[in-house]
Write a protein that holds these residues in place. Structure first.
Motif, PDB file in Angstrom:
ATOM      1  N   PHE A   1       0.810  -1.209   0.000  1.00 32.52           N
ATOM      2  CA  PHE A   1       0.000   0.000   0.000  1.00 32.52           C
ATOM      3  C   PHE A   1       0.851   1.270   0.000  1.00 32.52           C
ATOM      4  CE2 PHE A   1      -3.431  -2.588   2.280  1.00 32.52           C
ATOM      5  CZ  PHE A   1      -4.054  -2.891   1.077  1.00 32.52           C
ATOM      6  N   LEU A   2       2.168   1.141   0.120  1.00 29.75           N
ATOM      7  CA  LEU A   2       3.014   2.314   0.298  1.00 29.75           C
ATOM      8  C   LEU A   2       3.153   3.158  -0.966  1.00 29.75           C
ATOM      9  CD1 LEU A   2       5.880   0.820   2.519  1.00 29.75           C
ATOM     10  CD2 LEU A   2       3.991   2.286   3.232  1.00 29.75           C
ATOM     11  N   ASP A   3       2.861   2.588  -2.142  1.00 33.49           N
ATOM     12  CA  ASP A   3       3.005   3.344  -3.386  1.00 33.49           C
ATOM     13  C   ASP A   3       1.695   3.940  -3.880  1.00 33.49           C
ATOM     14  OD1 ASP A   3       5.760   2.877  -3.593  1.00 33.49           O
ATOM     15  OD2 ASP A   3       5.405   0.894  -4.475  1.00 33.49           O
ATOM     16  N   VAL A   4       0.678   3.917  -3.043  1.00 28.71           N
ATOM     17  CA  VAL A   4      -0.600   4.521  -3.420  1.00 28.71           C
ATOM     18  C   VAL A   4      -0.425   6.035  -3.508  1.00 28.71           C
ATOM     19  CG1 VAL A   4      -2.958   4.952  -2.673  1.00 28.71           C
ATOM     20  CG2 VAL A   4      -1.967   2.680  -2.430  1.00 28.71           C
ATOM     21  N   ILE A   5      -1.028   6.639  -4.574  1.00 29.44           N
ATOM     22  CA  ILE A   5      -0.921   8.074  -4.802  1.00 29.44           C
ATOM     23  C   ILE A   5      -1.989   8.807  -3.991  1.00 29.44           C
ATOM     24  CG2 ILE A   5      -0.963   9.901  -6.540  1.00 29.44           C
ATOM     25  CD1 ILE A   5       1.404   8.036  -6.756  1.00 29.44           C
ATOM     26  N   LEU A   6      -1.631   9.939  -3.384  1.00 33.26           N
ATOM     27  CA  LEU A   6      -2.576  10.774  -2.668  1.00 33.26           C
ATOM     28  C   LEU A   6      -2.062  12.208  -2.673  1.00 33.26           C
ATOM     29  CD1 LEU A   6      -2.204  10.213   1.185  1.00 33.26           C
ATOM     30  CD2 LEU A   6      -0.506   9.504  -0.479  1.00 33.26           C
ATOM     31  N   PRO A   7      -2.920  13.192  -2.357  1.00 36.69           N
ATOM     32  CA  PRO A   7      -2.475  14.590  -2.356  1.00 36.69           C
ATOM     33  C   PRO A   7      -1.399  14.829  -1.287  1.00 36.69           C
ATOM     34  CG  PRO A   7      -4.855  14.465  -2.419  1.00 36.69           C
ATOM     35  CD  PRO A   7      -4.373  13.084  -2.148  1.00 36.69           C
ATOM     36  N   LYS A   8      -0.528  15.706  -1.621  1.00 38.53           N
ATOM     37  CA  LYS A   8       0.550  16.069  -0.688  1.00 38.53           C
ATOM     38  C   LYS A   8      -0.032  16.755   0.548  1.00 38.53           C
ATOM     39  CE  LYS A   8       5.240  17.907  -1.025  1.00 38.53           C
ATOM     40  NZ  LYS A   8       6.182  18.603  -1.917  1.00 38.53           N
ATOM     41  N   MET A   9       0.609  16.538   1.677  1.00 38.41           N
ATOM     42  CA  MET A   9       0.175  17.115   2.957  1.00 38.41           C
ATOM     43  C   MET A   9      -1.242  16.667   3.306  1.00 38.41           C
ATOM     44  SD  MET A   9       2.791  18.815   4.000  1.00 38.41           S
ATOM     45  CE  MET A   9       2.157  19.873   5.293  1.00 38.41           C
TER      46      MET A   9
ATOM     47  N   LYS B   1     -13.479  -3.198  -0.922  1.00 34.76           N
ATOM     48  CA  LYS B   1     -14.250  -2.877  -2.129  1.00 34.76           C
ATOM     49  C   LYS B   1     -13.587  -1.805  -3.001  1.00 34.76           C
ATOM     50  CE  LYS B   1     -18.699  -4.126  -0.098  1.00 34.76           C
ATOM     51  NZ  LYS B   1     -20.053  -3.663   0.253  1.00 34.76           N
ATOM     52  N   GLY B   2     -12.304  -1.973  -3.285  1.00 33.57           N
ATOM     53  CA  GLY B   2     -11.606  -1.067  -4.181  1.00 33.57           C
ATOM     54  C   GLY B   2     -11.161   0.234  -3.560  1.00 33.57           C
ATOM     55  N   LYS B   3     -11.385   0.410  -2.257  1.00 33.75           N
ATOM     56  CA  LYS B   3     -10.978   1.632  -1.573  1.00 33.75           C
ATOM     57  C   LYS B   3      -9.921   1.300  -0.520  1.00 33.75           C
ATOM     58  CE  LYS B   3     -15.294   4.258  -2.019  1.00 33.75           C
ATOM     59  NZ  LYS B   3     -16.358   4.959  -1.265  1.00 33.75           N
ATOM     60  N   LEU B   4      -8.977   2.226  -0.369  1.00 35.58           N
ATOM     61  CA  LEU B   4      -7.973   2.109   0.676  1.00 35.58           C
ATOM     62  C   LEU B   4      -8.312   3.123   1.779  1.00 35.58           C
ATOM     63  CD1 LEU B   4      -5.327   0.862   1.691  1.00 35.58           C
ATOM     64  CD2 LEU B   4      -4.124   2.751   0.537  1.00 35.58           C
ATOM     65  N   TYR B   5      -8.484   2.607   3.005  1.00 36.22           N
ATOM     66  CA  TYR B   5      -8.819   3.454   4.144  1.00 36.22           C
ATOM     67  C   TYR B   5      -7.569   3.610   5.022  1.00 36.22           C
ATOM     68  CZ  TYR B   5     -13.634   2.563   2.787  1.00 36.22           C
ATOM     69  OH  TYR B   5     -14.815   2.475   2.088  1.00 36.22           O
TER      70      TYR B   5
ATOM     71  N   LEU C   1     -11.964  16.708  -4.710  1.00 40.00           N
ATOM     72  CA  LEU C   1     -11.793  17.309  -6.026  1.00 40.00           C
ATOM     73  C   LEU C   1     -10.905  16.460  -6.920  1.00 40.00           C
ATOM     74  CD1 LEU C   1     -11.367  21.050  -5.011  1.00 40.00           C
ATOM     75  CD2 LEU C   1     -13.308  20.029  -6.195  1.00 40.00           C
ATOM     76  N   MET C   2      -9.977  15.729  -6.330  1.00 40.22           N
ATOM     77  CA  MET C   2      -9.061  14.915  -7.119  1.00 40.22           C
ATOM     78  C   MET C   2      -9.676  13.568  -7.510  1.00 40.22           C
ATOM     79  SD  MET C   2      -5.147  13.815  -6.219  1.00 40.22           S
ATOM     80  CE  MET C   2      -4.654  15.529  -6.204  1.00 40.22           C
ATOM     81  N   PHE C   3     -10.380  12.933  -6.567  1.00 43.03           N
ATOM     82  CA  PHE C   3     -10.853  11.562  -6.797  1.00 43.03           C
ATOM     83  C   PHE C   3     -12.371  11.465  -6.942  1.00 43.03           C
ATOM     84  CE2 PHE C   3      -6.904  10.822  -4.221  1.00 43.03           C
ATOM     85  CZ  PHE C   3      -6.128  10.356  -5.284  1.00 43.03           C
TER      86      PHE C   3
ATOM     87  N   PRO D   1      -8.868   6.019  -3.630  1.00 42.34           N
ATOM     88  CA  PRO D   1      -8.940   4.838  -4.512  1.00 42.34           C
ATOM     89  C   PRO D   1      -7.630   4.082  -4.537  1.00 42.34           C
ATOM     90  CG  PRO D   1      -8.744   6.813  -5.826  1.00 42.34           C
ATOM     91  CD  PRO D   1      -8.909   7.280  -4.405  1.00 42.34           C
ATOM     92  N   ALA D   2      -7.726   2.758  -4.657  1.00 40.29           N
ATOM     93  CA  ALA D   2      -6.548   1.903  -4.750  1.00 40.29           C
ATOM     94  C   ALA D   2      -6.416   1.384  -6.172  1.00 40.29           C
ATOM     95  CB  ALA D   2      -6.647   0.741  -3.770  1.00 40.29           C
ATOM     96  N   PRO D   3      -5.254   1.412  -6.792  1.00 42.08           N
ATOM     97  CA  PRO D   3      -5.060   0.845  -8.140  1.00 42.08           C
ATOM     98  C   PRO D   3      -5.431  -0.624  -8.191  1.00 42.08           C
ATOM     99  CG  PRO D   3      -3.175   2.186  -7.490  1.00 42.08           C
ATOM    100  CD  PRO D   3      -4.028   2.039  -6.268  1.00 42.08           C
ATOM    101  N   ILE D   4      -5.667  -1.118  -9.414  1.00 41.04           N
ATOM    102  CA  ILE D   4      -6.128  -2.505  -9.577  1.00 41.04           C
ATOM    103  C   ILE D   4      -5.106  -3.490  -9.041  1.00 41.04           C
ATOM    104  CG2 ILE D   4      -6.757  -4.253 -11.270  1.00 41.04           C
ATOM    105  CD1 ILE D   4      -7.850  -2.030 -13.013  1.00 41.04           C
ATOM    106  N   ALA D   5      -3.849  -3.257  -9.345  1.00 34.74           N
ATOM    107  CA  ALA D   5      -2.799  -4.199  -8.884  1.00 34.74           C
ATOM    108  C   ALA D   5      -2.774  -4.272  -7.370  1.00 34.74           C
ATOM    109  CB  ALA D   5      -1.441  -3.760  -9.424  1.00 34.74           C
ATOM    110  N   ILE D   6      -2.898  -3.118  -6.723  1.00 32.43           N
ATOM    111  CA  ILE D   6      -2.902  -3.098  -5.255  1.00 32.43           C
ATOM    112  C   ILE D   6      -4.184  -3.718  -4.723  1.00 32.43           C
ATOM    113  CG2 ILE D   6      -2.889  -1.565  -3.272  1.00 32.43           C
ATOM    114  CD1 ILE D   6      -1.100   0.308  -4.792  1.00 32.43           C
TER     115      ILE D   6
END
Length: 600
Positions: A469-477, A508-512, A564-566, A589-594
């Protein structure tokens, strides 16, 4: 092909009109053919019935005439008187009167008998008739009818219609003539001939019964297709009977449709006659013509009605689509404020509703992009405003770190190093506004190093995040503002050690990402206010948002940037209990591979 024909309205109009006209024409043709078949069948049945009745009437009539001739031929007294040779004039007169009385009795047996004549072998003629009695054609022996009777062997001979009496030269009325050869029944030798003349009215009445229209012509033909009687006043223009079908014993009645007329024929049982009924096709077609005219009127009416309906339907379908196209052209020019309001078919209403929702959604997305851009720019501005010559600050902090390290103050040097790394991370907005969870957690560790030293180990941190899960993209700060709030408002006021737990869950496709503390927590009113303020961010005006960003990059800022991003399905939720602690959940959101690894 013109532009107008390519329009949906024109094509729907032509399609509907062609379909309706094709169906009407097809149904009309089927109805016409069915009606034509029914009319022909009905006329055929009527013609067959009429000709059958006519043949039956002839048989009854001829049977009656045959009975008259048989009664005379079987009269023994008449046969005796006709053969006697008497020299006494008085006796001869008496015999002649007796013969006349016998003939007269037969004469009055039927009303239509005009005259009865008996010609003996000796040439003596006995007659009983209404007028001109005794005026006999002396050349009768050379006539055809006489030869026919002489050649017969006692059978009935039907001679047919004559324009005047064949024997009485003064009788010039049309008569129907028949006769037979008389025989002495004792020794079966010929004694003379019998000829009877009747009124042709019953014959002609029976013939007219075979007519099925005023222009029908009826013929009776005998041997060699000779016309015996006819209702046709122009006898010379009769048909060629050799070309017509003749009834047989197996098929006594024939009904045939020829090119120009209907022909019906029947055989008579009493005589070797054929009855023909000829009816012009134009008389038969009168009802068909009337039906055809009615169908033409109906087809024209339906075509006009179909044209009106096609115009109405095509307009009802095309008008909403034209409005929709007009709004789409406005949208192409950048106007996303319009909407289409129509009431049409359900499918078109659904299409219009989808278009309106799409335009509204695009307008919202554009507004969100604007807000997101403003938010990022303001965050960058805020970070820039908080910088005072960052390179100089970095170098100064590094110098302090090395000076402390030389003096052995390891704890303080770690604090300075963490502060330096935080400054570098928070102030570097040039490359991108996105980061990874790995980098965010690294920044949190620097921040917690400073906090743990400042609070003298009153805060303990536990970070549990799976490697994939460490390479999941999210907004800075994203996480640091939440950690700051947890420390400042939840753990720092405590009079006991506090715990900060950071962990992840996939569903269900989401990372919490959950940040959980056991601090003071919030009451229900304050919790409701916080959660409502998160979702009310999009309804805030730009001015108030900019003022909020100038104060801090808080929870609202983080939640709005994620949303606004997702999209609206992602963002921040807060759960809290007074005196127990607070849990802040970040949904991204989590990518398909993750996602696949998370399912495993």
């Amino acid at each position: 092909m013109g532009r107008g024909f390519r329009s949906i309205r024109s094509r729907l109009f032509l399609l509907f009109l062609c379909c309706m006209c094709s169906m009407v024409i097809l149904v009309s043709l089927l109805y016409y053919n069915l009606t034509l078949s029914i009319i022909h069948t009905k006329i055929k049945d009527i013609a067959e019935k009429n000709i059958s009745q006519t043949a039956g009437l002839f048989n009854l009539l001829l049977e009656g005439y045959n009975s008259v001739t048989k009664s005379l031929n079987s009269n023994f007294e008449l046969a005796r008187l006709l053969q006697e040779s008497i020299s006494n004039p008085a006796v001869a007169v008496m015999n002649e009167r007796m013969i006349t009385n016998i003939i007269g009795a037969a004469y009055y047996s039927r009303n239509e008998i005009e005259g009865i004549h008996i010609i003996t072998n000796s040439g003596k003629v006995y007659s009983y008739e209404k007028r001109f009695a005794g005026v006999i054609d002396i050349n009768y022996t050379h006539t055809e009818w006489y030869r026919k009777l002489q050649a017969s062997s006692g059978n009935m001979v039907w001679l047919g219609l004559y324009s005047k009496s064949p024997l009485n030269t003064m009788q010039e009325d049309t008569v129907f003539v028949f006769g037979r050869r008389l025989y002495d029944l004792t020794d079966h030798k010929p004694i003379g001939i019998l000829i009877i003349e009747t009124d042709p009215a019953p014959i002609m009445g029976a013939l007219s019964n075979a007519s099925i229209s005023p222009n029908s012509r009826v013929y009776i033909t005998g041997n060699m297709n000779k016309v015996i009687a006819t209702t046709d006043m122009q006898k010379d223009k009769g048909p060629d009977f050799s070309l017509l079908l003749k009834p047989t014993t197996e098929e006594p009645i024939i009904v045939e449709y020829y090119t120009d007329q209907l022909v019906v024929a029947a055989k008579t049982a009493m005589a070797d006659w054929t009855i023909y009924g000829l009816t012009p096709m134009q008389d038969i077609s009168a009802e068909i013509v009337q039906t055809r005219q009615y169908l033409v009127i109906v087809v024209l009416f339906v075509v006009i009605l179909s044209t009106i309906l096609a115009s109405i339907i095509s307009r009802n379908i095309a008008s909403p689509l034209k409005l929709l196209i007009r709004e789409m052209k406005k949208m192409e020019r950048g106007n996303f404020n319009g909407s289409v309001n129509v009431k049409s078919f359900e499918e078109i209403n659904m299409l219009v509703s989808s278009f309106n929702r799409m335009v509204h959604r695009m307008d919202e997305l554009i507004e969100r992009i604007k807000l997101s851009s403003v938010s990022e720019k303001n965050a960058q501005l805020h970070a820039l405003q908080s910088q005072v010559n960052p390179h100089f600050l970095y170098n100064t902090l590094d110098m302090i770190y090395w000076m402390l390290d030389e003096k052995g103050n390891e704890r303080l040097s770690h604090v300075v190093l963490s502060l330096s790394q935080m400054f570098r991370y928070s102030s570097n907005w040039e490359e991108a506004s996105l980061t990874t969870l790995r980098q965010e957690l690294e920044q949190i560790r620097h921040y917690l190093t400073i906090i743990e030293n400042r609070l003298l180990d009153r805060v303990h941190t536990n970070i549990q995040v799976e490697e994939h899960f460490l390479d999941v993209i999210l907004p800075k700060m994203t996480i640091q503002p939440i950690i700051e709030n947890a420390v400042k408002y939840g753990l720092e006021p405590l009079d006991r050690p506090g715990t900060l737990h950071v962990y992840t869950q996939f569903e269900k496709g989401k990372l919490y990402i959950r940040i959980e503390d056991n601090g003071e927590g919030m009451d229900d009113n304050k919790l409701e206010l916080v959660n409502r303020s998160l979702r009310d961010f999009t309804s805030m005006n730009i001015g108030s948002k900019e003022q909020s960003l100038r104060r801090s990059i808080g929870l609202q800022n983080v939640d709005s940037r994620i949303m606004l991003m997702f999209g609206e399905d992602y963002g921040i939720t807060v759960e809290s209990k007074q005196g127990i602690g607070t849990t802040v959940t970040v949904a991204i959101p989590a990518p398909i591979a993750i996602s696949v690894k998370g399912d495993e």
